[in-house]
Each structure stands twice: as C-alpha cells, then as structure tokens.
Design a protein around this motif. Structure first.
Motif, PDB file in Angstrom:
ATOM      1  N   GLN A   2       0.793  -1.216   0.000  1.00 21.13           N
ATOM      2  CA  GLN A   2       0.000   0.000   0.000  1.00 21.13           C
ATOM      3  C   GLN A   2       0.833   1.276   0.000  1.00 21.13           C
ATOM      4  O   GLN A   2       0.421   2.282  -0.539  1.00 21.13           O
ATOM      5  N   SER A   3       2.034   1.222   0.602  1.00 21.42           N
ATOM      6  CA  SER A   3       2.861   2.420   0.662  1.00 21.42           C
ATOM      7  C   SER A   3       4.312   2.028   0.878  1.00 21.42           C
ATOM      8  O   SER A   3       4.629   0.871   1.115  1.00 21.42           O
ATOM      9  N   ALA A   4       5.175   3.015   0.800  1.00 16.47           N
ATOM     10  CA  ALA A   4       6.599   2.758   1.029  1.00 16.47           C
ATOM     11  C   ALA A   4       6.845   2.317   2.464  1.00 16.47           C
ATOM     12  O   ALA A   4       7.668   1.452   2.725  1.00 16.47           O
ATOM     13  N   SER A   5       6.110   2.896   3.415  1.00 18.55           N
ATOM     14  CA  SER A   5       6.297   2.479   4.811  1.00 18.55           C
ATOM     15  C   SER A   5       5.857   1.037   5.007  1.00 18.55           C
ATOM     16  O   SER A   5       6.451   0.305   5.808  1.00 18.55           O
ATOM     17  N   SER A   6       4.838   0.594   4.292  1.00 13.58           N
ATOM     18  CA  SER A   6       4.426  -0.812   4.371  1.00 13.58           C
ATOM     19  C   SER A   6       5.529  -1.722   3.850  1.00 13.58           C
ATOM     20  O   SER A   6       5.745  -2.817   4.372  1.00 13.58           O
ATOM     21  N   PHE A   8       8.817  -1.176   4.003  1.00 19.99           N
ATOM     22  CA  PHE A   8       9.945  -1.241   4.930  1.00 19.99           C
ATOM     23  C   PHE A   8       9.649  -2.064   6.177  1.00 19.99           C
ATOM     24  O   PHE A   8      10.545  -2.597   6.792  1.00 19.99           O
ATOM     25  N   VAL A   9       8.409  -2.188   6.553  1.00 19.59           N
ATOM     26  CA  VAL A   9       8.063  -3.003   7.726  1.00 19.59           C
ATOM     27  C   VAL A   9       7.306  -4.266   7.329  1.00 19.59           C
ATOM     28  O   VAL A   9       6.675  -4.900   8.147  1.00 19.59           O
ATOM     29  N   ALA A  10       7.378  -4.645   6.071  1.00 16.19           N
ATOM     30  CA  ALA A  10       6.750  -5.860   5.544  1.00 16.19           C
ATOM     31  C   ALA A  10       5.261  -5.898   5.868  1.00 16.19           C
ATOM     32  O   ALA A  10       4.694  -6.948   6.152  1.00 16.19           O
ATOM     33  N   ASN A  11       4.638  -4.758   5.821  1.00 18.94           N
ATOM     34  CA  ASN A  11       3.209  -4.610   6.086  1.00 18.94           C
ATOM     35  C   ASN A  11       2.819  -5.200   7.450  1.00 18.94           C
ATOM     36  O   ASN A  11       1.712  -5.653   7.646  1.00 18.94           O
ATOM     37  N   ARG A  12       3.784  -5.272   8.357  1.00 17.41           N
ATOM     38  CA  ARG A  12       3.602  -5.787   9.720  1.00 17.41           C
ATOM     39  C   ARG A  12       3.053  -7.214   9.731  1.00 17.41           C
ATOM     40  O   ARG A  12       2.279  -7.592  10.593  1.00 17.41           O
ATOM     41  N   GLN A  13       3.495  -8.015   8.789  1.00 15.45           N
ATOM     42  CA  GLN A  13       3.016  -9.390   8.687  1.00 15.45           C
ATOM     43  C   GLN A  13       4.058 -10.439   9.081  1.00 15.45           C
ATOM     44  O   GLN A  13       3.773 -11.626   9.037  1.00 15.45           O
TER      45      GLN A  13
END
Length: 78
Positions: A2-6, A8-13
């Motif tokens: 969805q975004s660049a921040s997603s 970098f944190v692997a979409n928190r998955q």
C-alpha cells in the motif's frame, strides 16, 4: 503493497522468528566474518568474544527485548 512504509516493515506481517532471523543475518555480515577471522588468527581462542558477545546479544534481543517491542507494536497497530 500500500505504501513505502508498508514495504519497509513488511506490512507488519512477519512473525517473531522471521524478524529474529533478519536481525541475526544482519549481524553475521561480511565484516563480522572477516573481523572474527582476523582476530582468531591474531589472538587465537581468546578472540571468541567477537562471536560470543554477538550470540549473547542476539539471545537477549530474541527472548527479552524482542517480545516487548512486539507487544508495543501490536498494541499500536492502526
């Protein structure tokens, strides 16, 4: 994604084991390997502290700090 921040944190998955593996892999880079080899050649067995301290630090991260960070991150997921 969805975004660049997603990204970098692997979409928190990612699970705890995979996060630990990535931290450990970053710790065992070429600099550590070459540095530990040089210390071992120069100082002998007394150079164990290089890998020994990394192992102790990795275990502290995995079993003490990591779960606390995971709980905080899970509590603040938007």
């Amino acid at each position: 994604m969805q975004s660049a921040s997603s990204f970098f944190v692997a979409n928190r998955q990612l699970g705890a084991a995979l996060i630990f593996s990535t931290v450990l892999a970053a710790n065992i880079g070429a600099g550590s390997t070459v540095g530990a080899t040089g210390l071992g050649y120069r100082d002998g067995l007394s150079a164990w502290w290089w890998n020994g301290s990394a192992a102790i630090g990795s275990l502290l991260l995995a079993f003490w700090i990591g779960p606390r960070v995971w709980r905080q991150a899970s509590a603040h997921v938007s």
